[in-house]
Scaffold this active site. Sequence first.
Site, PDB file in Angstrom:
ATOM      1  N   HIS A 120     106.665  69.979  50.162  1.00  0.00           N
ATOM      2  CA  HIS A 120     105.843  69.112  50.800  1.00  0.00           C
ATOM      3  C   HIS A 120     106.019  67.689  50.015  1.00  0.00           C
ATOM      4  CE1 HIS A 120     103.971  71.404  54.141  1.00  0.00           C
ATOM      5  NE2 HIS A 120     104.384  72.352  53.298  1.00  0.00           N
ATOM      6  N   LYS A 124      94.118  58.358  56.389  1.00  0.00           N
ATOM      7  CA  LYS A 124      94.967  59.382  55.626  1.00  0.00           C
ATOM      8  C   LYS A 124      94.402  59.323  54.391  1.00  0.00           C
ATOM      9  CE  LYS A 124      98.591  56.773  56.335  1.00  0.00           C
ATOM     10  NZ  LYS A 124      99.686  57.708  56.778  1.00  0.00           N
ATOM     11  N   ARG A 125      94.679  60.112  53.253  1.00  0.00           N
ATOM     12  CA  ARG A 125      94.321  60.072  51.900  1.00  0.00           C
ATOM     13  C   ARG A 125      94.609  59.115  51.249  1.00  0.00           C
ATOM     14  NH1 ARG A 125      91.852  64.919  49.702  1.00  0.00           N
ATOM     15  NH2 ARG A 125      91.959  63.593  47.753  1.00  0.00           N
ATOM     16  N   LYS A 131     100.884  55.197  49.489  1.00  0.00           N
ATOM     17  CA  LYS A 131     100.344  55.160  50.815  1.00  0.00           C
ATOM     18  C   LYS A 131      99.920  53.621  51.229  1.00  0.00           C
ATOM     19  CE  LYS A 131      99.029  59.549  51.557  1.00  0.00           C
ATOM     20  NZ  LYS A 131      99.716  60.519  52.375  1.00  0.00           N
ATOM     21  N   THR A 145     102.188  63.206  59.379  1.00  0.00           N
ATOM     22  CA  THR A 145     101.591  63.697  60.623  1.00  0.00           C
ATOM     23  C   THR A 145     100.849  63.081  61.303  1.00  0.00           C
ATOM     24  OG1 THR A 145     100.168  65.243  59.253  1.00  0.00           O
ATOM     25  CG2 THR A 145     102.400  66.309  60.138  1.00  0.00           C
ATOM     26  N   LYS A 198     100.495  61.910  65.564  1.00  0.00           N
ATOM     27  CA  LYS A 198      99.377  62.073  66.568  1.00  0.00           C
ATOM     28  C   LYS A 198      98.951  60.723  67.151  1.00  0.00           C
ATOM     29  CE  LYS A 198      97.363  65.353  63.324  1.00  0.00           C
ATOM     30  NZ  LYS A 198      96.889  65.336  61.741  1.00  0.00           N
TER      31      LYS A 198
HETATM   32  C1  26V Z   1      99.721  65.576  45.597  1.00  0.00           C
HETATM   33  C2  26V Z   1      99.312  64.988  44.582  1.00  0.00           C
HETATM   34  C3  26V Z   1      98.697  65.331  43.362  1.00  0.00           C
HETATM   35  C4  26V Z   1      99.052  64.479  42.158  1.00  0.00           C
HETATM   36  C5  26V Z   1      99.051  62.802  42.370  1.00  0.00           C
HETATM   37  C6  26V Z   1      99.833  62.531  43.415  1.00  0.00           C
HETATM   38  C7  26V Z   1      99.948  63.486  44.530  1.00  0.00           C
HETATM   39  C8  26V Z   1     100.451  63.160  45.880  1.00  0.00           C
HETATM   40  C9  26V Z   1     100.520  64.031  46.917  1.00  0.00           C
HETATM   41  C10 26V Z   1     100.186  65.233  46.721  1.00  0.00           C
HETATM   42  C11 26V Z   1     100.488  66.117  47.775  1.00  0.00           C
HETATM   43  C12 26V Z   1     101.316  67.260  47.877  1.00  0.00           C
HETATM   44  C13 26V Z   1     101.440  68.011  49.036  1.00  0.00           C
HETATM   45  C14 26V Z   1     101.088  67.263  50.247  1.00  0.00           C
HETATM   46  O1  26V Z   1      99.935  67.368  50.621  1.00  0.00           O
HETATM   47  N1  26V Z   1     102.369  66.949  50.850  1.00  0.00           N
HETATM   48  C15 26V Z   1     101.921  66.208  52.442  1.00  0.00           C
HETATM   49  O2  26V Z   1     102.642  67.230  53.132  1.00  0.00           O
HETATM   50  C16 26V Z   1     102.390  66.846  54.562  1.00  0.00           C
HETATM   51  C17 26V Z   1     102.815  67.943  55.525  1.00  0.00           C
HETATM   52  O3  26V Z   1     103.900  68.416  55.184  1.00  0.00           O
HETATM   53  C18 26V Z   1     103.302  65.691  54.723  1.00  0.00           C
HETATM   54  O4  26V Z   1     103.154  65.061  56.274  1.00  0.00           O
HETATM   55  C19 26V Z   1     102.851  64.600  53.754  1.00  0.00           C
HETATM   56  O5  26V Z   1     103.768  63.287  53.695  1.00  0.00           O
HETATM   57  C20 26V Z   1     103.141  64.869  52.249  1.00  0.00           C
HETATM   58  O6  26V Z   1     102.426  63.978  51.411  1.00  0.00           O
END
Ligand code: 26V
Length: 801
Positions: free
Chosen positions: A346, A535-536, A541, A645, A649
């Site tokens: 992801h 979003k987060r 982003k 996602t 929406k």
């Molecule tokens: C985690 C971290 C942790 C360390 C600092 C930066 C960072 C950035 C992102 C994440 C999230 C990793 C996994 C995640 O939530 N990915 C998201 O998954 C969604 C479903 O597939 C996708 O739509 C998003 O684009 C993706 O960021």
Amino acid sequence: MRTGVFRNKDSFIRDFKKRLKQTYLKDINDSTIRERYNILGTLVREEISKDWIKTNKILEKNDQRKVYYFSMEFLMGRLITNNLMNMGIRRVVEEAFNDLGFDLNETEHYESDPGLGNGGLGRLAACYLDSLASLGLPGYGNCIRYRYGLFRQRIKQGYQEERPDNWLSDGYVWEVRKEEEAVDIPFFGNIEWHDGFVYKPSEYIRAVPYDVPIVGDSNNVVNALRLWNAEPSKRYPEGKSAFEYESELQKISGILYPDDTTYEGKQLRLKQQYFFSAAGVKSIVNKHLKKYGTLDNLADYVVFHINDTHPTLIIPELMRILLDEQHMEWDKAWDITQKVTAYTNHTILAEALEKWPIDIMKPLLPRIYQLIEEINRRFCLELLEKVGYQNSDLINELAIIGNGVVRMAHLCIVSSYSVNGVAKLHTDILKNIEMKKFYDIYPEKFINVTNGITHRRWLLHTNTELTELLEKYIGSGFKKHPFELEKLLDFVDEKELKEAFLKVKKIKKEQLAQRIYKEQKIKIDTDSIFDIQVKRLHEYKRQLMNALHIMYVYHNLKTNPDFKANYVPHTFIFGAKAAAGYYFAKKVIKLINTIAKKVNNDSETNEYLKVIFVENYNVSYAEMIMPAADISEQISTASKEASGTGNMKFMMNGALTLGTLDGANVEIDELVGQDNIFIFGMNADEVTNLYKNGGYNPKEIYNNDEEIRMLLEQLVNGFFEDEKQDEFSDIFNNLVYNDNYFVLKDYHSYKEAHRLANEAYKNKNEWAKKALVNIAKSGIFASDRSINEYAENIWHIKPIK
Ligand code: 26V
């Protein structure tokens, strides 16, 4: 047709009153909303149980392959509306409530919003469960029953504060505790040799499952989400005080990690990962053994899906069971393990790829670590045979263990029969860049499945007004087959439809405006453009770029009469939680709130420009926000957002995307065409090259670009008179000296996209057509399509007969 309580309005009223009286010793007219909600929930759950039992009975008889979706997060949102709608009983209940003089909507909103996830990854898992059940496919979620979900966000003087999310305080009507299916999970201890390795744990934690029903849409199928709760084992650890043992185990199903970045609590997070992975595998294997008496045929009936690397430990755990408990030979055990595990990636952000220090893993999970070592040894030997000693660098690079850490993604790729990305661009980046070397070895494993969203929740349930309008033109087929939304293309030139669409949009904007007024006492103009980014909060982003652009708009409204005359009033809406330890992200929240305070109170401009930061953005809030948007901000640095996602929406509810060619935006762009989207900025190749070749110098832009310099200086020159002068100096310095995500580089093209959107909105009729084209083309982003692809191409599962 339902029998029993939900047969008709009168039978429901009778049973509802009776049950309320029995439970709370009260007459209905004296009941509280909490009591009414609880009784309604209980009656609905009992109704669901009938189908649940039937579904399970059928599956016990059938020899059917099932998928178990292992995910550390399931961001479910409220279930009551979903369950009422999917069971086909909402109308009966609504009529009954009207007769009784109660508001069903209000009662539904009483349910707490289980926030067992951080963002996109967790919400995706929830959408997928809905699609699995609604397509009648046997698929089950497996996760932790976190006592506290993602923190509740409060904004105080512009700063984010985190409060515990006590979602279980009043119980949870949907869950069923399955005491009999509890399993013990071993930790610590050591390995002895008695004609083979024997693991002697020093501690056990009991994992007790709570099952939450997942109700399919009008098909009588009920699947389940299994949430594991950590409790004391009967095998008490020697030499540990009760207090210590109790407080340690509480933490395992205590909180959802709001952040993967912090180092503290790493061991706890690994404990959580093993806890729910091992518990899930154990309970599934036990069930299989009970039915077939052997695990030889496990791969015929079971798929373990690994949602990101968090549940990776199911791989060595299954090996442990096959080797140590079933006494299989390595090759046979490995063959089975490879055939039952599939993995989704992801993110390509290096800092988000999990690597567990050996120092942490080995003492906690000695046998598991030993097995990973052996998997790694064999993988490296295999690789050596393929590429020879001269390529030892490659072997070191791809090894599962190296530099003192276990690389979880490598373990997943080596073990799984399928590795997928979540949007075309993302999968291409995995294949051609990030995981190219693995792709060269195992090209057959890599596959794309573009993400999707459940159109039931995100269109049918949250936007009943739009659903009714669509039905008038294209019939109700799209409810079961979202691709049929495309039929709308035949009508997008009809004036009446366009006007009706704009009316619906206005209603949804008013509903959102009311909530914002109720919570924040800010009035917003529902004729203004609702431009929304929810979003987060992450640097990639680029909420910061959005904020800078708003500062530009404000400046021009104040100083440039031509600009003002041309400007369609805008309401910029943000919603975002920042990880509690993510300093920079929290600064950006403060900046947005500071801008909001200044511009919202400026009577010279506030008819043209309002800025809203909604507090505690979550699934339920999203349900109000998505239908109300005119513009959907999807502005990540190209290549960084795996899919997104929220973009889907918004699109399905008729907002136009203003975004970069990143993630699934690329696919949205292909579908709707350039007239119906506002694309700007560098593309993924340009970004990748700029990172690779270097040479980006934001300082130069700052020096030479008057407008950008003026805006950046406002961050540090006292322009925000109520703030400390250095409040935003870290943001200033970051942009001028680092700007890792190319905010300054993309700024002008972002501004131009906004200018075009502003002009386009002036022709409301044309705008409505663009929005309708977006809706018509959005069917492909229904998660039913994604799940059908997973079912056919990866899981090989069939609907329940
Ligand atoms: C985690 C971290 C942790 C360390 C600092 C930066 C960072 C950035 C992102 C994440 C999230 C990793 C996994 C995640 O939530 N990915 C998201 O998954 C969604 C479903 O597939 C996708 O739509 C998003 O684009 C993706 O960021």
